[in-house]
Scaffold this motif. Sequence first.
Motif, PDB file in Angstrom:
ATOM      1  N   LEU A 101      39.786  23.372  49.972  1.00 47.71           N
ATOM      2  CA  LEU A 101      39.000  22.534  49.063  1.00 47.71           C
ATOM      3  C   LEU A 101      39.660  22.393  47.703  1.00 47.71           C
ATOM      4  O   LEU A 101      39.622  21.328  47.094  1.00 47.71           O
ATOM      5  CB  LEU A 101      37.588  23.109  48.881  1.00 47.71           C
ATOM      6  CG  LEU A 101      36.646  22.932  50.048  1.00 47.71           C
ATOM      7  CD1 LEU A 101      35.340  23.648  49.785  1.00 47.71           C
ATOM      8  CD2 LEU A 101      36.378  21.460  50.301  1.00 47.71           C
ATOM      9  N   ILE A 102      40.265  23.462  47.228  1.00 50.35           N
ATOM     10  CA  ILE A 102      40.920  23.417  45.928  1.00 50.35           C
ATOM     11  C   ILE A 102      42.198  22.598  46.026  1.00 50.35           C
ATOM     12  O   ILE A 102      42.570  21.897  45.105  1.00 50.35           O
ATOM     13  CB  ILE A 102      41.198  24.843  45.404  1.00 50.35           C
ATOM     14  CG1 ILE A 102      39.863  25.522  45.089  1.00 50.35           C
ATOM     15  CG2 ILE A 102      42.074  24.808  44.167  1.00 50.35           C
ATOM     16  CD1 ILE A 102      39.988  26.990  44.746  1.00 50.35           C
ATOM     17  N   GLY A 103      42.844  22.653  47.170  1.00 49.53           N
ATOM     18  CA  GLY A 103      44.059  21.872  47.374  1.00 49.53           C
ATOM     19  C   GLY A 103      45.293  22.623  46.929  1.00 49.53           C
ATOM     20  O   GLY A 103      45.370  23.841  47.006  1.00 49.53           O
ATOM     21  N   SER A 104      46.234  21.893  46.431  1.00 51.94           N
ATOM     22  CA  SER A 104      47.531  22.493  46.104  1.00 51.94           C
ATOM     23  C   SER A 104      47.617  22.922  44.650  1.00 51.94           C
ATOM     24  O   SER A 104      48.706  23.041  44.110  1.00 51.94           O
ATOM     25  CB  SER A 104      48.640  21.485  46.414  1.00 51.94           C
ATOM     26  OG  SER A 104      48.453  20.336  45.615  1.00 51.94           O
ATOM     27  N   LYS A 105      46.487  23.115  43.996  1.00 50.25           N
ATOM     28  CA  LYS A 105      46.532  23.599  42.620  1.00 50.25           C
ATOM     29  C   LYS A 105      47.139  24.992  42.591  1.00 50.25           C
ATOM     30  O   LYS A 105      46.923  25.798  43.488  1.00 50.25           O
ATOM     31  CB  LYS A 105      45.122  23.655  42.026  1.00 50.25           C
ATOM     32  CG  LYS A 105      44.518  22.298  41.810  1.00 50.25           C
ATOM     33  CD  LYS A 105      43.169  22.432  41.161  1.00 50.25           C
ATOM     34  CE  LYS A 105      42.544  21.075  40.975  1.00 50.25           C
ATOM     35  NZ  LYS A 105      41.204  21.157  40.423  1.00 50.25           N
ATOM     36  N   ARG A 106      47.896  25.244  41.579  1.00 46.75           N
ATOM     37  CA  ARG A 106      48.541  26.542  41.436  1.00 46.75           C
ATOM     38  C   ARG A 106      47.502  27.622  41.175  1.00 46.75           C
ATOM     39  O   ARG A 106      46.605  27.457  40.366  1.00 46.75           O
ATOM     40  CB  ARG A 106      49.537  26.495  40.286  1.00 46.75           C
ATOM     41  CG  ARG A 106      50.521  27.626  40.324  1.00 46.75           C
ATOM     42  CD  ARG A 106      51.511  27.516  39.203  1.00 46.75           C
ATOM     43  NE  ARG A 106      51.131  28.573  38.257  1.00 46.75           N
ATOM     44  CZ  ARG A 106      51.178  28.462  36.957  1.00 46.75           C
ATOM     45  NH1 ARG A 106      51.578  27.359  36.410  1.00 46.75           N
ATOM     46  NH2 ARG A 106      50.819  29.449  36.189  1.00 46.75           N
ATOM     47  N   GLU A 107      47.638  28.713  41.860  1.00 40.93           N
ATOM     48  CA  GLU A 107      46.705  29.816  41.699  1.00 40.93           C
ATOM     49  C   GLU A 107      47.090  30.637  40.480  1.00 40.93           C
ATOM     50  O   GLU A 107      48.243  31.016  40.308  1.00 40.93           O
ATOM     51  CB  GLU A 107      46.729  30.707  42.949  1.00 40.93           C
ATOM     52  CG  GLU A 107      45.724  31.835  42.877  1.00 40.93           C
ATOM     53  CD  GLU A 107      45.747  32.668  44.131  1.00 40.93           C
ATOM     54  OE1 GLU A 107      45.616  33.881  44.017  1.00 40.93           O
ATOM     55  OE2 GLU A 107      45.920  32.089  45.220  1.00 40.93           O
ATOM     56  N   THR A 108      46.120  30.892  39.632  1.00 46.37           N
ATOM     57  CA  THR A 108      46.351  31.715  38.451  1.00 46.37           C
ATOM     58  C   THR A 108      45.734  33.073  38.682  1.00 46.37           C
ATOM     59  O   THR A 108      44.562  33.168  39.029  1.00 46.37           O
ATOM     60  CB  THR A 108      45.726  31.058  37.202  1.00 46.37           C
ATOM     61  OG1 THR A 108      46.242  29.744  37.053  1.00 46.37           O
ATOM     62  CG2 THR A 108      46.001  31.877  35.973  1.00 46.37           C
ATOM     63  N   ARG A 109      46.514  34.094  38.484  1.00 48.52           N
ATOM     64  CA  ARG A 109      46.030  35.447  38.666  1.00 48.52           C
ATOM     65  C   ARG A 109      46.266  36.244  37.400  1.00 48.52           C
ATOM     66  O   ARG A 109      47.343  36.167  36.807  1.00 48.52           O
ATOM     67  CB  ARG A 109      46.746  36.128  39.817  1.00 48.52           C
ATOM     68  CG  ARG A 109      46.328  35.665  41.156  1.00 48.52           C
ATOM     69  CD  ARG A 109      46.737  36.711  42.112  1.00 48.52           C
ATOM     70  NE  ARG A 109      45.570  37.025  42.913  1.00 48.52           N
ATOM     71  CZ  ARG A 109      45.631  37.424  44.153  1.00 48.52           C
ATOM     72  NH1 ARG A 109      46.799  37.583  44.717  1.00 48.52           N
ATOM     73  NH2 ARG A 109      44.564  37.677  44.829  1.00 48.52           N
ATOM     74  N   ILE A 110      45.281  37.002  37.045  1.00 48.61           N
ATOM     75  CA  ILE A 110      45.435  37.934  35.930  1.00 48.61           C
ATOM     76  C   ILE A 110      45.269  39.314  36.498  1.00 48.61           C
ATOM     77  O   ILE A 110      44.238  39.621  37.100  1.00 48.61           O
ATOM     78  CB  ILE A 110      44.385  37.654  34.840  1.00 48.61           C
ATOM     79  CG1 ILE A 110      44.562  36.252  34.290  1.00 48.61           C
ATOM     80  CG2 ILE A 110      44.478  38.718  33.742  1.00 48.61           C
ATOM     81  CD1 ILE A 110      43.494  35.836  33.308  1.00 48.61           C
ATOM     82  N   GLU A 111      46.275  40.129  36.345  1.00 49.18           N
ATOM     83  CA  GLU A 111      46.250  41.464  36.911  1.00 49.18           C
ATOM     84  C   GLU A 111      46.293  42.488  35.793  1.00 49.18           C
ATOM     85  O   GLU A 111      46.947  42.278  34.767  1.00 49.18           O
ATOM     86  CB  GLU A 111      47.426  41.655  37.853  1.00 49.18           C
ATOM     87  CG  GLU A 111      47.368  40.745  39.055  1.00 49.18           C
ATOM     88  CD  GLU A 111      48.535  40.974  39.988  1.00 49.18           C
ATOM     89  OE1 GLU A 111      49.239  41.986  39.862  1.00 49.18           O
ATOM     90  OE2 GLU A 111      48.740  40.112  40.861  1.00 49.18           O
ATOM     91  N   ARG A 112      45.647  43.593  36.039  1.00 51.23           N
ATOM     92  CA  ARG A 112      45.692  44.700  35.088  1.00 51.23           C
ATOM     93  C   ARG A 112      46.933  45.531  35.349  1.00 51.23           C
ATOM     94  O   ARG A 112      47.365  45.701  36.462  1.00 51.23           O
ATOM     95  CB  ARG A 112      44.471  45.590  35.239  1.00 51.23           C
ATOM     96  CG  ARG A 112      43.235  44.925  34.768  1.00 51.23           C
ATOM     97  CD  ARG A 112      42.113  45.888  34.816  1.00 51.23           C
ATOM     98  NE  ARG A 112      40.898  45.218  34.356  1.00 51.23           N
ATOM     99  CZ  ARG A 112      39.751  45.802  34.269  1.00 51.23           C
ATOM    100  NH1 ARG A 112      39.599  47.053  34.615  1.00 51.23           N
ATOM    101  NH2 ARG A 112      38.699  45.142  33.840  1.00 51.23           N
ATOM    102  N   ARG A 113      47.496  46.060  34.301  1.00 51.68           N
ATOM    103  CA  ARG A 113      48.687  46.922  34.428  1.00 51.68           C
ATOM    104  C   ARG A 113      48.389  48.282  33.930  1.00 51.68           C
ATOM    105  O   ARG A 113      47.622  48.551  33.136  1.00 51.68           O
ATOM    106  CB  ARG A 113      49.848  46.334  33.673  1.00 51.68           C
ATOM    107  CG  ARG A 113      50.274  45.038  34.283  1.00 51.68           C
ATOM    108  CD  ARG A 113      51.428  44.493  33.512  1.00 51.68           C
ATOM    109  NE  ARG A 113      51.704  43.162  34.006  1.00 51.68           N
ATOM    110  CZ  ARG A 113      52.886  42.686  34.162  1.00 51.68           C
ATOM    111  NH1 ARG A 113      53.926  43.406  33.863  1.00 51.68           N
ATOM    112  NH2 ARG A 113      53.095  41.489  34.605  1.00 51.68           N
TER     113      ARG A 113
END
Length: 113
Positions: A101-113
């Motif tokens: 449904l979202i399509g080919s939009k780039r996935e943004t991830r925020i990860e904790r370090r």
Amino acid sequence: MDNDDELNNIRKRKLEEMQRNAQQGEMGDENRKQIEQEEARRQQILRQILSTEARERLSTLKLVRPDLVSNVENQLIQLAGMGRINRVIGDEELKGILSRLIGSKRETRIERR
């Protein structure tokens, strides 16, 4: 006597206004109850067709994309109503549905370090 008539008219108008406000309040309560019942029905259907993890994913996503989640929920409920969903949808399958449904939009991830 003129003052008494005027006072009675004011009282009468005030009473009518209070009655109108009370009726509008009751109608608001009925609408609110109807909306709450509809939401409870939707959640019951979603509990039947989605795994716990999938429901958690939707509730988390709802914070960021309420429009998308509403659309997905509506489609799933409609499919369940037509009898086209005959098993529980897991988290992985829901992720696939969401990615389509979202399509080919780039996935943004925020990860904790």
